[in-house]
Structure formats: structure tokens, C-alpha cells
Enzyme design. Structure first.
Site, mmCIF file in Angstrom:
data_model
loop_
_atom_site.group_PDB
_atom_site.id
_atom_site.type_symbol
_atom_site.label_atom_id
_atom_site.label_comp_id
_atom_site.label_asym_id
_atom_site.label_seq_id
_atom_site.Cartn_x
_atom_site.Cartn_y
_atom_site.Cartn_z
ATOM 1 N N GLU A 168 27.880 121.788 13.097
ATOM 2 C CA GLU A 168 27.464 121.838 14.515
ATOM 3 C C GLU A 168 28.262 120.906 15.429
ATOM 4 O O GLU A 168 27.693 120.085 16.146
ATOM 5 C CB GLU A 168 25.963 121.537 14.630
ATOM 6 N N ASN A 209 30.360 124.686 9.433
ATOM 7 C CA ASN A 209 29.075 125.380 9.588
ATOM 8 C C ASN A 209 28.527 125.184 11.001
ATOM 9 O O ASN A 209 28.505 124.055 11.516
ATOM 10 C CB ASN A 209 28.087 124.767 8.574
ATOM 11 N N HIS A 245 20.415 131.372 12.713
ATOM 12 C CA HIS A 245 19.011 131.174 13.104
ATOM 13 C C HIS A 245 18.822 132.083 14.315
ATOM 14 O O HIS A 245 19.139 131.710 15.440
ATOM 15 C CB HIS A 245 18.750 129.717 13.493
ATOM 16 N N GLU A 273 22.184 130.075 6.888
ATOM 17 C CA GLU A 273 20.839 129.553 7.182
ATOM 18 C C GLU A 273 19.972 130.622 7.847
ATOM 19 O O GLU A 273 19.173 130.310 8.748
ATOM 20 C CB GLU A 273 20.925 128.324 8.107
ATOM 21 N N ASP A 275 17.352 132.973 9.428
ATOM 22 C CA ASP A 275 15.945 133.314 9.629
ATOM 23 C C ASP A 275 15.885 134.123 10.916
ATOM 24 O O ASP A 275 16.742 133.977 11.789
ATOM 25 C CB ASP A 275 14.994 132.105 9.645
HETATM 26 O O1 G3I Z 1 10.857 112.540 5.462
HETATM 27 C C1 G3I Z 1 10.336 112.101 6.722
HETATM 28 C C2 G3I Z 1 8.950 111.558 6.547
HETATM 29 O O2 G3I Z 1 9.014 110.409 5.746
HETATM 30 C C3 G3I Z 1 8.370 111.244 7.929
HETATM 31 O O3 G3I Z 1 7.052 110.852 7.796
HETATM 32 C C4 G3I Z 1 8.426 112.474 8.814
HETATM 33 C C5 G3I Z 1 7.951 112.185 10.229
HETATM 34 O O4 G3I Z 1 8.600 113.004 11.170
HETATM 35 O O5 G3I Z 1 9.756 112.900 8.908
HETATM 36 C C6 G3I Z 1 10.306 113.272 7.656
HETATM 37 O O6 G3I Z 1 11.603 113.692 7.846
HETATM 38 C C7 G3I Z 1 11.763 114.948 8.456
HETATM 39 C C8 G3I Z 1 12.591 115.806 7.503
HETATM 40 O O7 G3I Z 1 12.868 117.042 8.120
HETATM 41 C C9 G3I Z 1 11.885 116.074 6.186
HETATM 42 O O8 G3I Z 1 10.731 116.820 6.414
HETATM 43 C C10 G3I Z 1 12.476 114.765 9.752
HETATM 44 O O9 G3I Z 1 11.640 114.086 10.669
HETATM 45 C C11 G3I Z 1 12.868 116.114 10.328
HETATM 46 O O10 G3I Z 1 13.704 115.902 11.451
HETATM 47 C C12 G3I Z 1 13.645 116.902 9.295
HETATM 48 O O11 G3I Z 1 13.896 118.149 9.855
HETATM 49 C C13 G3I Z 1 14.967 118.880 9.247
HETATM 50 C C14 G3I Z 1 16.082 119.078 10.271
HETATM 51 O O12 G3I Z 1 17.063 119.950 9.738
HETATM 52 C C15 G3I Z 1 16.767 117.765 10.627
HETATM 53 O O13 G3I Z 1 17.407 117.215 9.507
HETATM 54 C C16 G3I Z 1 14.375 120.212 8.807
HETATM 55 O O14 G3I Z 1 13.455 119.999 7.735
HETATM 56 C C17 G3I Z 1 15.510 121.129 8.336
HETATM 57 O O15 G3I Z 1 14.996 122.416 8.073
HETATM 58 C C18 G3I Z 1 16.552 121.226 9.433
HETATM 59 O O16 G3I Z 1 17.628 122.017 8.955
HETATM 60 C C19 G3I Z 1 18.684 122.287 9.892
HETATM 61 C C20 G3I Z 1 19.994 122.307 9.132
HETATM 62 O O17 G3I Z 1 20.146 121.100 8.415
HETATM 63 C C21 G3I Z 1 21.177 122.514 10.080
HETATM 64 N N1 G3I Z 1 20.994 123.714 10.889
HETATM 65 C C22 G3I Z 1 19.695 123.817 11.587
HETATM 66 C C23 G3I Z 1 18.535 123.649 10.597
HETATM 67 C C24 G3I Z 1 17.193 123.829 11.281
HETATM 68 O O18 G3I Z 1 16.999 122.834 12.245
#
Ligand code: G3I
Length: 361
Positions: A168, A209, A245, A273, A275
Site C-alpha cells: 500500500e 501488494n 477488498h 486479499e 472479500d
Molecule cells: O492484538 C491487539 C490486542 O492486544 C488489542 O487489545 C486490540 C485493541 O484494538 O488490538 C489488537 O490488535 C489488532 C489486530 O488487528 C489484531 O486483532 C489491531 O488493533 C488491529 O488494527 C488489527 O487489524 C488488522 C489490520 O490489518 C491492521 O493490521 C486486521 O486484523 C487485518 O485484517 C488487517 O488486514 C489488512 C492487511 O494487512 C492489508 N490490507 C488490508 C487488510 C484489511 O484492513
């Protein structure tokens, strides 16, 4: 009938049926002829599709939810870590690397014969505080970038077959995103990120990506230009990841243009990715209906059909982001009901599943 392929017309093929383990007609103790026992072979995505089918996997669910794990084992032959290989996950402080979650996923993939795709070595999100607050010279930032990439790639060398190296980097208007990496190192860091990854594992396939190729020509042209420039400079880039997405209202022609223009680079193409959101307008009272399911199936079919039309040698595979509607990132991220995946929250196949199968017929 979706899900099961009946082996039904073999009644005269006595030897092949025996080889297949299918019983032939026989007489029971009362001399009454019994019907043949019909074996069934279950359809799965990994068996039916002519390219790899993957899912982004949540390690906690994989460890703790048997239905989730069984579905991943059954349907997919490629795995991407949803979060477990991101910077904040594996490198939480400057001199600490934490591999346990990612290693668990890699071991799971290898044990179950699945390809593992690495996501992601460089992104502007999911950075730990020590990086976003890092005070250093340009040389120190370069060292941070290089050390992170090479430590992670080396750790998984020979196991992770491919990496999203940079994720990105382009805005919707086609300009470079003013990420912390661009601010500290300039846009040329992108090429160096690929070189660092290649030095650490020359056998790994390296991808750029991004999302939004299907939005229209502005962003996708910028992405294609970036990738072609990297190629032209001799940067070791092997593929382009289209996140996809997308939404049920996106046109088939935009989806097809995204895929065909990526293929025109000559690189591997990964739908990395996918959906397909049913509720892009954030309607809080929307419910899933048969009609929405049918529309979604048609959209999955359109994507798969366009992908199936590119040269086989460039088909790296199609990866869905998450496994079921129950664990999709979309409802929580956008605070709305949505059902973007081919499996529902009860692990059942939706019409979208059949749409995927129909895309290669
Ligand atoms: O693990 C922590 C937890 O300890 C905490 O309590 C909680 C509070 O918010 O956050 C948790 O971390 C979260 C993590 O997912 C695990 O669940 C983060 O806040 C959250 O920002 C994170 O979101 C991920 C996001 O990328 C950012 O990394 C999503 O699960 C994931 O599906 C999403 O994936 C991205 C791809 O990497 C790139 N392309 C877009 C795609 C969708 O956004």
C-alpha cells in the site's frame, strides 16, 4: 448439488469401481438384490480450482477453534498470516523478535502441505511505537528497514515461499503515500526493500501488494507504473498482489480491467486479499438475503473468470481475507453488519462458494 460430486454412472465399470473402493451390486442373505453403494467425493476449493486457493488466517482462531481449523485444512492450499508476520507482531521492540505465533502458523502450513505466503515486510500500518517514535539519521532508518526485512526473511527462509515486500505505497490519486518510510527515506526505499528481501532469500518470490486496482485507471496506472519501473531498473520483483477488498456493486468490467492490466506486466498475479462486501453503505439494519447472496456469487464468479483468463504461468492464486463471515475484519472495522466471504459464520458454504467454482467452468 453444491458440495458433493456424485460418482453415479459407473455401474457397468466393475474393475474401476473396485479400484475406487465402490461396492457393486450384490445379493444379500435373502437373495434380494441390493442397490450399489454410491461413494461420494467432497468438492473443496483446493481440489476443484486450477490454481492455489488461500485464506488469511488468524492464529488464535486456528489454535482454539476446531471448526475454523478444520475448514482451513479442508478448503485451502495456501495460507497468509492475517497479522502474525506484521512488523508490530514479530518485532515489538528494537532488539526483540517474537516468532511464536508466526512459527505456529508456518508449522501448521508445512504439516498440512500448504504454501505459506508472507505478509508483510513493509507497511505504514501495524508499526510498533519504537518505530513510529524512532529518532535517527537517514542511515539509521535505512539500517532499521534493512535489518527488519533481512531478519524476518532469513528466519522463514525455505519455508515462506513468497512475500508481500511493500504494501500500500500508492494513494487513490496515484501519488506516493507520504508514509513514515517515504518521509525518512524517500520513495526509492521501495526498490531497496525488494533488494534487501532478495539478498536474504534469493529463492523467495517477491510481490508489491496494494488495493484499489478496480477503482479505476488512476490508482491502477500508478501501481502498474511503479511495478514496471522497478522491473526496468532490474529490481527483483516477481509479482503483483491485487488485494481486491471490493463490493458487490463494483462493475465486472472494472474488476476484469484490474486483473488484465496486472497480467500485462508479465509478472505473477496474486488476488491476495479478496472479500466482496454486501453492505458498503454501512446500513446498520441490513440483513443477509437470498438475493444478496446470489449477487455476491455472481461477483465472485466474475472475478474468478477474469483471473482464469490470464496466462496460467502468471496465476499465483486467489487468497480470501479471513475465513468466514464470522471472523472477517470488515464488520468490526466498519462497525456494520456484512457478509463478505464464501462461508457463513456457521462454517457453511454460501452461494459465493458455488460462484467461485462456476468461475472456472
Ligand atoms: O492484538 C491487539 C490486542 O492486544 C488489542 O487489545 C486490540 C485493541 O484494538 O488490538 C489488537 O490488535 C489488532 C489486530 O488487528 C489484531 O486483532 C489491531 O488493533 C488491529 O488494527 C488489527 O487489524 C488488522 C489490520 O490489518 C491492521 O493490521 C486486521 O486484523 C487485518 O485484517 C488487517 O488486514 C489488512 C492487511 O494487512 C492489508 N490490507 C488490508 C487488510 C484489511 O484492513
Amino acid at each position: 448439488m453444491m458440495g458433493l460430486t456424485k460418482i453415479s454412472v459407473l455401474s457397468k465399470l466393475i474393475i474401476p469401481m473396485a479400484l475406487l473402493g465402490i461396492s457393486c451390486e450384490k445379493q444379500n442373505n435373502n437373495g434380494i438384490e441390493e442397490a450399489p453403494v454410491i461413494s461420494t467425493v467432497e468438492t473443496t476449493l483446493q481440489k476443484e480450482m486450477p490454481f492455489k486457493m488461500g485464506a488469511a488466517v488468524n492464529v488464535s482462531l486456528l489454535k482454539n477453534n476446531t471448526n475454523y481449523r478444520n475448514l482451513v485444512v479442508k478448503e485451502f492450499n495456501s495460507i497468509t498470516a492475517e497479522n502474525a508476520m506484521k512488523f508490530a507482531s514479530v518485532h515489538p521492540s528494537k532488539d526483540t523478535y517474537t516468532w511464536s505465533e508466526a512459527d505456529y502458523l508456518v508449522d501448521f502450513a508445512i504439516t498440512n502441505g500448504k504454501r505459506i505466503h508472507g505478509h508483510t515486510l513493509n507497511w505504514y500500518k501495524s508499526l510498533p511505537d519504537w518505530v513510529t517514535k524512532f529518532q535517527g539519521t537517514t542511515a539509521e532508518w535505512e539500517n532499521l528497514l534493512k535489518t527488519h526485512i533481512q531478519t524476518v526473511v532469513s528466519h522463514f527462509k525455505g519455508k515462506v515461499v513468497s512475500w508481500d515486500v511493500v504494501n500500500e505505497a500508492i494513494n487513490e490519486d496515484g501519488t506516493f503515500r507520504n508514509s513514515i518510510w517515504v518521509q525518512k527515506l524517500g520513495v526509492d526505499y521501495i526498490g531497496r526493500a525488494f533488494q534487501y528481501a532478495h539478498e536474504a532469500d534469493p529463492g523467495a518470490l517477491l510481490f508489491y501488494n496494494d488495493y484499489g486496482h478496480e477503482f479505476g485507471p488512476t490508482k491502477r496506472t500508478a501501481i502498474i507504473n511503479l511495478v514496471n519501473n522497478l522491473k526496468g531498473q532490474g529490481i527483483p520483483i516477481n509479482g503483483i498482489g491485487l488485494q481486491m477488498h471490493t463490493r458487490v456493486t463494483q462493475t465486472d468490467s472494472n474488476l476484469a480491467a484490474a486483473i488484465s492490466t496486472a497480467a500485462a506486466t508479465g509478472l505473477l498475479v496474486h488476488i491476495s486479499e479478496i472479500d466482496i462486501a454486501l453492505n458498503p453503505d454501512n446500513n446498520q439494519s441490513l440483513t443477509y438475503t437470498t438475493d444478496l447472496g446470489v449477487q455476491q456469487a455472481a461477483k465472485y464468479k466474475a472475478v474468478v473468470k477474469a483471473y482464469n483468463a490470464i496466462p496460467k504461468a502468471q496465476q499465483f492464486g486467489i487468497t480470501q481475507w479471513n475465513v468466514t463471515d464470522g471472523d472477517s475484519w470488515i464488520p468490526s472495522n466498519y462497525s456494520r453488519p456484512d457478509w463478505p466471504l464464501p462461508f457463513d459464520a456457521q462454517y457453511r458454504r454460501k452461494p459465493a462458494y458455488q460462484g467461485i467454482l462456476d468461475g472456472v467452468k
